[in-house]
Motif scaffolding. Structure first.
Motif, PDB file in Angstrom:
ATOM      1  N   TYR A   1      -5.985  -2.427   9.365  1.00 22.43           N
ATOM      2  CA  TYR A   1      -6.719  -3.713   9.117  1.00 22.43           C
ATOM      3  C   TYR A   1      -7.980  -3.180   8.204  1.00 22.43           C
ATOM      4  N   ASN A   2      -7.561  -1.878   7.343  1.00 21.03           N
ATOM      5  CA  ASN A   2      -8.729  -1.748   6.424  1.00 21.03           C
ATOM      6  C   ASN A   2      -7.532  -1.233   5.186  1.00 21.03           C
ATOM      7  N   GLU A   3      -7.181  -1.749   4.326  1.00 20.69           N
ATOM      8  CA  GLU A   3      -5.994  -1.547   4.032  1.00 20.69           C
ATOM      9  C   GLU A   3      -6.367  -0.938   2.387  1.00 20.69           C
ATOM     10  N   ASP A   4      -6.145   0.074   1.581  1.00 20.13           N
ATOM     11  CA  ASP A   4      -6.563   0.083  -0.132  1.00 20.13           C
ATOM     12  C   ASP A   4      -5.467  -0.977  -0.550  1.00 20.13           C
ATOM     13  N   PRO A   5      -6.284  -2.034  -1.292  1.00 19.86           N
ATOM     14  CA  PRO A   5      -5.065  -2.894  -1.571  1.00 19.86           C
ATOM     15  C   PRO A   5      -3.701  -2.403  -2.307  1.00 19.86           C
ATOM     16  N   VAL A   6      -3.162  -0.792  -2.930  1.00 23.67           N
ATOM     17  CA  VAL A   6      -2.098  -1.156  -3.553  1.00 23.67           C
ATOM     18  C   VAL A   6      -1.020  -0.509  -2.486  1.00 23.67           C
ATOM     19  N   VAL A   7      -2.068   0.170  -1.365  1.00 24.37           N
ATOM     20  CA  VAL A   7      -0.900   0.577  -0.751  1.00 24.37           C
ATOM     21  C   VAL A   7      -0.219  -1.041   0.269  1.00 24.37           C
ATOM     22  N   LYS A   8      -1.767  -1.831   0.523  1.00 25.27           N
ATOM     23  CA  LYS A   8      -0.540  -2.831   1.029  1.00 25.27           C
ATOM     24  C   LYS A   8       0.669  -3.596  -0.022  1.00 25.27           C
ATOM     25  N   ALA A   9       0.462  -2.982  -0.982  1.00 26.37           N
ATOM     26  CA  ALA A   9       1.329  -3.567  -2.310  1.00 26.37           C
ATOM     27  C   ALA A   9       2.468  -2.572  -2.458  1.00 26.37           C
ATOM     28  N   MET A  10       2.544  -1.604  -1.590  1.00 26.65           N
ATOM     29  CA  MET A  10       3.546  -0.507  -1.586  1.00 26.65           C
ATOM     30  C   MET A  10       4.392  -1.295   0.447  1.00 26.65           C
ATOM     31  N   LEU A  11       3.856  -1.563   1.516  1.00 27.50           N
ATOM     32  CA  LEU A  11       4.585  -1.655   1.868  1.00 27.50           C
ATOM     33  C   LEU A  11       5.776  -2.188   2.211  1.00 27.50           C
ATOM     34  N   PRO A  12       6.801  -2.114   3.325  1.00 26.55           N
ATOM     35  CA  PRO A  12       7.918  -2.962   3.529  1.00 26.55           C
ATOM     36  C   PRO A  12       7.525  -3.909   3.869  1.00 26.55           C
ATOM     37  N   ALA A  13       8.150  -5.240   3.589  1.00 24.89           N
ATOM     38  CA  ALA A  13       8.313  -7.422   3.895  1.00 24.89           C
ATOM     39  C   ALA A  13       7.391  -7.017   4.999  1.00 24.89           C
ATOM     40  N   THR A  14       8.212  -6.109   6.167  1.00 26.68           N
ATOM     41  CA  THR A  14       8.461  -6.480   7.479  1.00 26.68           C
ATOM     42  C   THR A  14       6.676  -6.283   7.788  1.00 26.68           C
ATOM     43  N   TRP A  15       5.982  -5.239   6.940  1.00 31.24           N
ATOM     44  CA  TRP A  15       5.013  -4.601   7.494  1.00 31.24           C
ATOM     45  C   TRP A  15       3.514  -5.856   7.095  1.00 31.24           C
ATOM     46  N   PRO A  16       3.051  -6.730   7.794  1.00 34.99           N
ATOM     47  CA  PRO A  16       1.630  -7.161   7.266  1.00 34.99           C
ATOM     48  C   PRO A  16       0.527  -6.379   7.450  1.00 34.99           C
ATOM     49  N   ASN A  17       0.279  -5.114   7.621  1.00 34.07           N
ATOM     50  CA  ASN A  17      -0.670  -4.717   8.038  1.00 34.07           C
ATOM     51  C   ASN A  17       0.309  -2.854   7.929  1.00 34.07           C
ATOM     52  N   ALA A  18      -0.645  -1.547   7.638  1.00 36.15           N
ATOM     53  CA  ALA A  18      -0.614  -0.020   7.854  1.00 36.15           C
ATOM     54  C   ALA A  18      -0.660  -0.384   9.417  1.00 36.15           C
ATOM     55  N   ARG A  19       0.479   0.837   9.346  1.00 38.71           N
ATOM     56  CA  ARG A  19       0.049   1.549  11.039  1.00 38.71           C
ATOM     57  C   ARG A  19      -0.514   2.725  11.340  1.00 38.71           C
ATOM     58  N   ARG A  20      -1.666   3.003  12.194  1.00 39.63           N
ATOM     59  CA  ARG A  20      -2.691   3.322  12.761  1.00 39.63           C
ATOM     60  C   ARG A  20      -3.148   4.164  10.764  1.00 39.63           C
ATOM     61  N   ARG A  21      -3.245   5.906  10.842  1.00 38.01           N
ATOM     62  CA  ARG A  21      -3.750   6.329   9.004  1.00 38.01           C
ATOM     63  C   ARG A  21      -2.430   6.528   8.391  1.00 38.01           C
ATOM     64  N   MET A  22      -2.537   5.770   7.226  1.00 34.59           N
ATOM     65  CA  MET A  22      -0.568   5.811   6.730  1.00 34.59           C
ATOM     66  C   MET A  22      -1.628   6.961   5.131  1.00 34.59           C
ATOM     67  N   ILE A  23      -0.693   7.959   5.059  1.00 33.54           N
ATOM     68  CA  ILE A  23      -0.879   8.195   3.703  1.00 33.54           C
ATOM     69  C   ILE A  23       0.107   8.736   2.794  1.00 33.54           C
ATOM     70  N   LEU A  24       0.369   8.137   1.214  1.00 34.16           N
ATOM     71  CA  LEU A  24       1.390   8.186   0.523  1.00 34.16           C
ATOM     72  C   LEU A  24       1.078   8.534  -0.201  1.00 34.16           C
ATOM     73  N   VAL A  25       1.711   9.642  -0.798  1.00 31.61           N
ATOM     74  CA  VAL A  25       1.740  10.399  -1.784  1.00 31.61           C
ATOM     75  C   VAL A  25       2.786  10.961  -2.927  1.00 31.61           C
ATOM     76  N   PHE A  26       2.172  10.486  -3.984  1.00 33.92           N
ATOM     77  CA  PHE A  26       3.914  10.996  -5.186  1.00 33.92           C
ATOM     78  C   PHE A  26       3.136  12.007  -5.631  1.00 33.92           C
ATOM     79  N   HIS A  27       4.239  12.849  -5.717  1.00 32.56           N
ATOM     80  CA  HIS A  27       4.258  13.829  -6.655  1.00 32.56           C
ATOM     81  C   HIS A  27       5.068  14.226  -8.013  1.00 32.56           C
ATOM     82  N   ASP A  28       4.798  14.534  -9.189  1.00 32.54           N
ATOM     83  CA  ASP A  28       5.515  14.517 -10.278  1.00 32.54           C
ATOM     84  C   ASP A  28       5.864  16.351 -10.188  1.00 32.54           C
ATOM     85  N   ARG A  29       7.583  16.209 -10.140  1.00 30.22           N
ATOM     86  CA  ARG A  29       7.670  17.431 -10.539  1.00 30.22           C
ATOM     87  C   ARG A  29       8.085  18.011 -11.752  1.00 30.22           C
ATOM     88  N   GLY A  30       7.821  17.205 -12.427  1.00 34.82           N
ATOM     89  CA  GLY A  30       7.963  17.444 -13.926  1.00 34.82           C
ATOM     90  C   GLY A  30       9.451  17.283 -14.662  1.00 34.82           C
TER      91      GLY A  30
END
Length: 445
Positions: free
Chosen positions: A67-96
């Motif tokens: 209920y206090n989602e980063d707008p970008v995180v909210k745009a990355m949630l599955p369509a069945t998820w109206p909100n994040a659940r608990r604390r959610m941390i997403l990580v992208f790592h460029d391995r090169g």
């Protein structure tokens, strides 16, 4: 193949939506969810890696709480998820190189099948400790987070989560940088699959708006502007399109003699009368994408078959202001630069422009530069300094002012809003634009 299936699904559905609101032949919810997730997966697979390499960022960490989602995180949630659940941390790592960008979630629940889950609370109860361990294993040279002074859509990391993130990273916290470009780039960049959907939404909108401005809905002298507003809301619901903003219907009419020209006070919900100039602002969304459209209509008086010439000329002026804006679109130009150049071009052509154009996408007032504000035509601090980028969708929102002889020389505002796509070289309307005033017949149902 999935893109083709989605495009065919939408193309088949939309004509039925536009022609028969009572029984809309739109995809069922299960199919819509699957289609929206395909669009999102495509953007995660292609747009995120491109943005990370464009901006030279090796790791991007996004943190959101329910209920206090980063707008970008909210745009990355599955369509069945109206909100994040608990604390959610997403990580992208460029391995090169060819290894590409890995993405994973440090979250208690799997984020659909869009992110790998890298946290088992039974093994490591401390979520922050697990994140810190994963980051140290990868030892990135730079770590981007969403903090921005100028863009709300890129300012999603809260103070408390930022503090805990730095504590979890320890010495690696010195590599954390604020970066508008990743958040805005992900949100503003449109894929070919996105644009197939946009064509469908615009066709539905361009069918629905004129119907609301017709004898089917409006009886001059009886129907109020709010009657039309709620007709639009009902039709959006019938068509299973999202009303991301409340539609508005406003009108202008010749000033009453005892009032100052242009200063006429109208009731909050005026009755629509013959001779009125109607304006509709209409918002529709579908599969996580938003449109923003405005159109104009004239209510015919008894005996009239066309709008007064002065109103027709004002409509043409608004189209010419649109042309001036599009003529000044350039990749790399800031919003303020486009605004200044477009205004100069329009004014040199004898027009009186007011330009307040913005991007569209995941949000109706989307990520990207502001090209003016209706209340200030001198440029926009912060958001006006962001550049125009390729593969972006736009709401060309503006107005032209013109004195109308048939209204006693009263200055009338002609606002229009039309959605389009800029590929970095050329701009195209997604589904054409209005070039003639719609006409509301004078008569009864």
């Amino acid at each position: 193949m999935k893109r083709l299936v989605l495009a065919a699904l939408l193309a088949a559905a939309v004509p039925a939506v536009a022609q028969d609101y009572a029984a809309p032949a739109v995809p069922g919810l299960r199919d819509r969810v699957a289609a929206q997730d395909r669009l999102l997966r495509d953007r995660l697979d292609t747009v995120v890696p491109a943005m990370m390499r464009k901006h030279g960022v090796q790791m991007w960490i996004l943190v959101a709480r329910e209920y206090n989602e980063d707008p970008v995180v909210k745009a990355m949630l599955p369509a069945t998820w109206p909100n994040a659940r608990r604390r959610m941390i997403l990580v992208f790592h460029d391995r090169g190189g060819a290894a590409g960008v890995e993405r994973f979630a440090v979250a208690r629940y799997p984020v659909g099948d869009l992110f790998d889950t890298r946290w088992d609370p039974a093994t490591q109860p401390d979520q922050w400790q697990r994140l810190g361990d994963l980051v140290r294993e990868r030892n990135p040279k730079s770590i981007a987070v969403n903090i921005s002074e100028d863009f709300g859509l890129a300012d999603g990391l809260t103070v408390s989560q930022h503090k805990q993130l730095l504590a979890a990273l320890g010495p690696l916290g010195t590599r954390v940088v604020s970066h508008d470009g990743l958040a805005l780039g992900f949100l503003e960049t449109r894929t070919p699959a996105d644009m197939a959907v946009y064509g469908a939404i615009m066709r539905a909108s361009h069918a629905m708006i004129p119907e609301g401005l017709s004898e089917k809905v409006i009886v001059p002298g009886v129907t109020t502007t709010q009657d039309v507003v709620w007709w639009y809301r009902e039709r959006l619901a019938d068509a299973r399109l999202d009303a991301w903003c409340q539609p508005s219907v406003t009108l202008q009419r010749p000033s009453v003699a005892h009032l100052d020209p242009g200063k006429q006070t109208l009731p909050e919900d005026p009755v629509i009368m013959p001779g009125d100039l109607l304006h509709v602002d209409f918002c529709a969304g579908f599969l996580g994408l938003k449109t923003d459209t405005q159109m104009l209509a004239y209510v015919l008086k008894p005996g009239e078959t066309a709008a007064p010439a002065g109103l027709v000329a004002g409509m043409a002026d608004a189209n010419r202001v649109q042309d001036a804006v599009l003529a000044e679109f350039r990749t790399g130009r800031t919003g303020n630069e486009v605004l200044a150049a477009a205004r100069k071009r329009a004014i040199a052509a004898g027009l009186k422009p007011i330009i307040y154009t913005h991007a569209i996408g995941t949000h109706g007032h989307g990520a990207g530069p502001w090209i003016g504000a209706w209340e200030d035509q001198s440029g926009v601090k912060g958001m006006g300094l962001y550049p125009v980028n390729p593969d972006t969708a736009w709401s060309i929102e503006l107005a032209a002012l013109r004195k109308v002889p048939e209204w006693g020389g009263q200055e009338v505002r002609f606002p229009l809003e039309v959605d389009g796509f800029y590929d970095g070289t050329k701009f195209r309307w997604i589904d054409g634009r209005q070039t003639k005033l719609l006409l509301v017949p004078r008569g009864e149902r």
